[in-house]
Design an enzyme around this catalytic site. Structure first.
Site, mmCIF file in Angstrom:
data_model
loop_
_atom_site.group_PDB
_atom_site.id
_atom_site.type_symbol
_atom_site.label_atom_id
_atom_site.label_comp_id
_atom_site.label_asym_id
_atom_site.label_seq_id
_atom_site.Cartn_x
_atom_site.Cartn_y
_atom_site.Cartn_z
ATOM 1 N N CYS A 1 0.873 -1.035 -0.109
ATOM 2 C CA CYS A 1 -0.053 -0.056 0.015
ATOM 3 C C CYS A 1 0.653 1.126 -0.046
ATOM 4 O O CYS A 1 1.772 0.867 0.112
ATOM 5 C CB CYS A 1 -0.458 0.406 1.417
ATOM 6 S SG CYS A 1 -2.037 -1.648 1.428
ATOM 7 N N ARG B 1 1.513 1.506 -6.209
ATOM 8 C CA ARG B 1 1.898 0.951 -4.958
ATOM 9 C C ARG B 1 0.415 0.157 -4.655
ATOM 10 O O ARG B 1 0.310 -1.106 -3.537
ATOM 11 C CB ARG B 1 2.371 0.925 -3.524
ATOM 12 C CG ARG B 1 3.617 2.123 -3.949
ATOM 13 C CD ARG B 1 3.952 2.587 -2.402
ATOM 14 N NE ARG B 1 4.187 1.725 -1.561
ATOM 15 C CZ ARG B 1 5.532 0.669 -0.995
ATOM 16 N NH1 ARG B 1 6.604 1.026 -1.723
ATOM 17 N NH2 ARG B 1 5.636 -0.126 -0.681
ATOM 18 N N TRP C 1 -4.185 -2.084 -1.233
ATOM 19 C CA TRP C 1 -3.902 -3.209 -2.050
ATOM 20 C C TRP C 1 -4.425 -4.148 -1.376
ATOM 21 O O TRP C 1 -3.145 -4.669 -0.264
ATOM 22 C CB TRP C 1 -2.345 -3.320 -3.390
ATOM 23 C CG TRP C 1 -2.477 -4.263 -3.716
ATOM 24 C CD1 TRP C 1 -2.589 -4.379 -4.932
ATOM 25 C CD2 TRP C 1 -2.394 -6.319 -3.126
ATOM 26 N NE1 TRP C 1 -2.922 -5.554 -5.558
ATOM 27 C CE2 TRP C 1 -2.192 -6.682 -4.417
ATOM 28 C CE3 TRP C 1 -1.978 -6.543 -2.079
ATOM 29 C CZ2 TRP C 1 -2.375 -8.019 -4.694
ATOM 30 C CZ3 TRP C 1 -1.903 -8.162 -2.210
ATOM 31 C CH2 TRP C 1 -1.677 -8.513 -3.263
ATOM 32 N N ASN D 1 0.458 0.185 5.880
ATOM 33 C CA ASN D 1 1.226 -0.486 4.572
ATOM 34 C C ASN D 1 1.777 -2.137 5.169
ATOM 35 O O ASN D 1 3.096 -2.198 6.030
ATOM 36 C CB ASN D 1 2.440 -0.304 3.750
ATOM 37 C CG ASN D 1 3.260 -0.939 2.906
ATOM 38 O OD1 ASN D 1 2.116 -1.875 2.107
ATOM 39 N ND2 ASN D 1 4.078 -0.623 2.609
ATOM 40 N N GLY D 2 1.807 -3.490 5.293
ATOM 41 C CA GLY D 2 1.953 -4.949 5.402
ATOM 42 C C GLY D 2 0.775 -5.810 5.819
ATOM 43 O O GLY D 2 0.032 -5.793 5.792
ATOM 44 N N GLU E 1 9.038 -12.693 -21.247
ATOM 45 C CA GLU E 1 8.553 -11.039 -20.965
ATOM 46 C C GLU E 1 8.667 -10.680 -22.163
ATOM 47 O O GLU E 1 6.900 -9.648 -21.442
ATOM 48 C CB GLU E 1 10.175 -10.200 -20.716
ATOM 49 C CG GLU E 1 10.089 -8.869 -20.379
ATOM 50 C CD GLU E 1 9.435 -8.504 -19.518
ATOM 51 O OE1 GLU E 1 9.459 -8.759 -18.593
ATOM 52 O OE2 GLU E 1 9.213 -7.189 -18.965
ATOM 53 N N HIS F 1 6.827 -30.169 -28.918
ATOM 54 C CA HIS F 1 6.214 -31.027 -27.898
ATOM 55 C C HIS F 1 5.200 -30.319 -27.030
ATOM 56 O O HIS F 1 4.917 -30.829 -25.885
ATOM 57 C CB HIS F 1 8.002 -30.510 -26.518
ATOM 58 C CG HIS F 1 8.820 -31.323 -27.475
ATOM 59 N ND1 HIS F 1 8.802 -32.155 -27.164
ATOM 60 C CD2 HIS F 1 9.649 -30.249 -28.351
ATOM 61 C CE1 HIS F 1 10.381 -32.037 -27.671
ATOM 62 N NE2 HIS F 1 10.325 -30.860 -28.396
ATOM 63 N N LYS G 1 2.547 -2.532 -7.751
ATOM 64 C CA LYS G 1 3.976 -2.075 -8.381
ATOM 65 C C LYS G 1 5.389 -2.664 -7.597
ATOM 66 O O LYS G 1 6.164 -3.545 -7.993
ATOM 67 C CB LYS G 1 4.884 -0.416 -8.312
ATOM 68 C CG LYS G 1 5.845 -0.058 -8.606
ATOM 69 C CD LYS G 1 6.022 -0.607 -10.874
ATOM 70 C CE LYS G 1 7.078 -0.495 -10.929
ATOM 71 N NZ LYS G 1 7.909 -0.837 -12.364
HETATM 72 O O1 M6R Z 1 10.644 -4.586 -7.677
HETATM 73 P P1 M6R Z 1 10.802 -6.010 -8.367
HETATM 74 O O2 M6R Z 1 10.712 -5.839 -10.014
HETATM 75 O O3 M6R Z 1 11.423 -6.874 -7.204
HETATM 76 O O4 M6R Z 1 9.833 -6.574 -8.823
HETATM 77 C C1 M6R Z 1 9.066 -8.303 -9.910
HETATM 78 C C2 M6R Z 1 8.040 -8.526 -10.098
HETATM 79 O O5 M6R Z 1 7.239 -8.099 -9.104
HETATM 80 C C3 M6R Z 1 7.740 -6.950 -11.146
HETATM 81 O O6 M6R Z 1 9.249 -7.285 -11.987
HETATM 82 C C4 M6R Z 1 6.656 -7.480 -11.631
HETATM 83 O O7 M6R Z 1 6.763 -8.503 -12.737
HETATM 84 C C5 M6R Z 1 5.572 -6.487 -12.973
HETATM 85 N N1 M6R Z 1 5.140 -6.286 -12.592
HETATM 86 C C6 M6R Z 1 6.361 -6.623 -14.429
HETATM 87 O O8 M6R Z 1 5.624 -6.509 -15.029
#
Ligand code: M6R
Length: 615
Positions: A2, A27, A75, A101-102, A488, A511, A610
């Site tokens: 959050c 967040r 969140w 937050n937590g 990706e 496969h 995020k």
């Molecule tokens: O902040 P981080 O790189 O540790 O985050 C890891 C993932 O949560 C992050 O890469 C997530 O998969 C993104 N939404 C991808 O676009």
């Protein structure tokens, strides 16, 4: 996961909090709330929805004047997103109000105990339990708010960044941190509290990042007092001068942060190698590596731990470390690694990759590796983040703030840092000679210009996006260095446009996934000149003979794939190991345009946040 914001000082708290919450919406954004002290009492408004909804509701329902306030963007973890579960939460007396937050893991047992003592609860949240626990301590121990917070936090298990105030003592805010980030902006007789520095950067560059298990009493007209939560001992504030500026966290004329961040990549990649790569001198200088070179040179193996896009960057790094430096590499999802009792040796080097530096699973994997005596190196973007502090050494990516939930420039800058490390180790280990090394450095320096060139395909990509925007499934294929790029590309599409997409190594198609191919199935194939080109061309033929639609990312001037594919997008030629830095660009743009055309919220896709600070 959050965002929290607080203010105490001489300005109106409300606009600072609302603007701050909007900057922290990356967040979490399923509900939001604000509490302002107006000189007599607390005015609180909260709602399911975004900060924009909160703005409307608070203007209609409460007085928003006052110089002390806290706000929250959520969140949901405990309790569905609705008005009641939104923060801030009052204590039973209505005197205390808190944002959090937590997660408080043992909240149920505390709640039962508080109910026995006559407390009532309105929400399903762990946070409402915490604020009432603080109130109960205040009453039973007859202590001030700061002490009550400290005692209460010693009874909880979990993670938190909290801010709480008492309307009977409106000249102070009490904040505390364990596991979730908390920054204090220090101005002229005013203080800002936030999950990161973006809510206060236009007011002050001076910030204190609380360490885990620290709390602070922020009092007007007084110096900040930091304390250790465990034993109440004094901790000393380290005031940092931040380099961030306001332009970096605004959209700068782009419709979305994601698009801005895609376009920032030439600059971001340059910033990543600036001061590290000296092609003229034939050296790579990286303090984090130079100071611990023996650890890397004597490493039994490298284990990379990460999540999501950062994990994909780790996969690219596996290819380049093994290919160039001949060091064995394993790449692990941090969330699996931390729980599967992995074998970790003292001479293993762990590389933890994280844009935010706050991902809970990656942090836990780091702690596990440290407990087992391994050396842990961090690759983070956010300066001062938990992972950057928890690791023995590290290298920042210097990508600048990434606000769009979908990672873009984080990915390419992580690959750039990891390439620099691999090259340096390859040179130190004598696996490449001086002239190969020099050629590499020169080529790496040309990458930002080539990314610019790749971005020029944007109008074409927009046209292609229009054709495939209504697809329900997509396949992404690549081989070698471009297999992680396929993963990706698929992740980018699913997370922001909600189209089901799968990434595969191209050769794995036969496969299983080949059964999915028919005239409805778009297949995005990375088919650059170097790297198993002929084999990928055969894979493309297999798709074509089953009537799949082929969208190929090819090297400039390609003719062979052009004849087979329905659409081709060109990228400039580069070394095979550097192709991911270019081939990922059209896939980012594709997912961006498709999401916009589907009217999805590109920067804040549903159900996501995020930084994933919960496991
Ligand atoms: O902040 P981080 O790189 O540790 O985050 C890891 C993932 O949560 C992050 O890469 C997530 O998969 C993104 N939404 C991808 O676009």
């Amino acid at each position: 996961m959050c965002g929290i914001v607080g203010y105490i000082g001489h300005r109106d708290a409300y606009p600072i909090i609302i603007k701050g919450l909007q900057r922290l919406e990356y967040r979490g954004y399923d509900s939001a709330g604000v509490a302002i002290y107006d000189g007599k009492g607390i005015n609180l408004a909260k709602t399911k929805g975004k900060v924009e909804d909160l703005k409307k509701k608070s203007k209609e329902t409460i007085s928003v004047e006052g110089n002390l306030g806290i706000g929250h963007t959520r969140w949901a973890t405990h309790g569905v997103p609705n008005d009641v579960n939104s923060h801030p939460h009052y204590s039973n007396s209505g005197d205390l109000v808190i944002i959090h937050n937590g997660i408080i893991e043992n909240y149920e047992s505390i709640k039962k105990e508080l109910i026995k003592r006559g407390y009532t609860f309105h929400s399903d949240t762990d946070t409402e339990v915490l604020v009432n626990l603080i109130e109960e301590v205040q009453k039973t121990e007859n202590v001030k708010l700061g002490k009550a917070v400290q005692i209460a936090l010693n009874q909880v298990v979990g993670a938190y960044a909290i801010a709480v105030f008492d309307k009977k003592k409106p000249d102070e805010l009490v904040v505390a941190k364990l596991g979730s980030p908390l920054a204090i902006g220090v101005g002229e007789n005013e203080f800002f509290i936030a999950s990161d520095a973006s809510p206060f950067i236009e007011f002050t560059n001076n910030a204190i990042y609380l360490e885990d298990e620290e709390m602070a009493i922020v009092r007007l007209g007084k110096e900040i007092k930091l304390r250790k939560i465990k034993d109440d001992s004094v901790a000393y504030p380290n005031i940092l001068e931040l380099q961030m500026n306001i332009e970096e966290i605004e959209k700068g004329g782009y419709d979305h942060f994601m698009l801005k961040e895609i376009y920032e990549q030439p600059r971001a990649i340059k910033d990543t190698y600036r001061g590290r790569l000296r092609a003229d001198l034939g050296v790579i200088k990286m303090a984090g590596i130079d100071d611990h070179l023996d650890k890397f040179l004597n490493a039994n193996r490298i284990i990379i731990v990460a999540c999501g896009t950062s994990w994909h960057a780790g996969l690219v790094a596996e290819y380049i470390f093994e290919d160039l430096a001949r060091i064995p590499v394993e790449v692990e999802y941090a969330s699996e690694f931390r729980y599967r009792n992995p074998v970790i040796h003292k001479d293993d080097v762990i590389i933890a990759i994280s844009q935010s530096g706050e991902t809970a699973d990656t942090l836990a994997a780091i702690k596990l590796a440290k407990e087992n005596g391994a050396f842990v190196f961090g690759v983070c973007n956010v300066v001062g983040s938990s992972i950057s502090r928890e690791t023995h050494a590290g290298a920042y990516t210097h990508a600048g703030p990434e606000i769009g939930v979908a990672s873009t420039k984080a990915f390419t800058t992580q690959i750039t840092v990891l390439t620099l490390i691999a090259l340096k180790l390859a040179k130190e280990k004598g696996k490449i000679n001086d002239s190969e090394f020099a050629e590499y450095l020169e080529e790496l320096e040309s990458v930002p210009g080539k990314v610019e060139k790749a971005l020029e395909s944007n109008p074409l990509i927009e046209i292609i996006s229009e054709v495939y925007k209504d697809s329900t499934n997509c396949l992404y294929l690549g081989r070698g260095y471009n297999f992680p790029v396929a993963l990706e590309g698929a992740l980018k599409l699913k997370e922001i446009s909600y189209i089901h997409a799968e990434g595969y190594p191209a050769a794995e198609m036969k496969h299983g996934p080949i059964a999915l191919i028919d005239e409805q199935m778009p297949v995005f194939v990375i088919a650059t000149k170097k790297g198993h080109y002929e084999k990928v061309v055969s894979n493309i033929q297999e798709i074509k003979s089953r009537k799949g639609k082929i969208i190929a990312i090819v090297t400039e001037g390609d003719v062979q794939v052009k004849e087979l594919a329905d659409h081709v997008i060109e990228v400039p030629e580069t070394f095979e190991s550097l192709t991911p830095l270019l081939t990922t660009i059209p896939l980012q743009l594709l997912s961006y345009h498709i999401a916009v055309m589907r009217e999805c919220n590109v920067d804040q896709p549903r159900n996501l946040a995020k930084s994933v600070t919960v496991e």
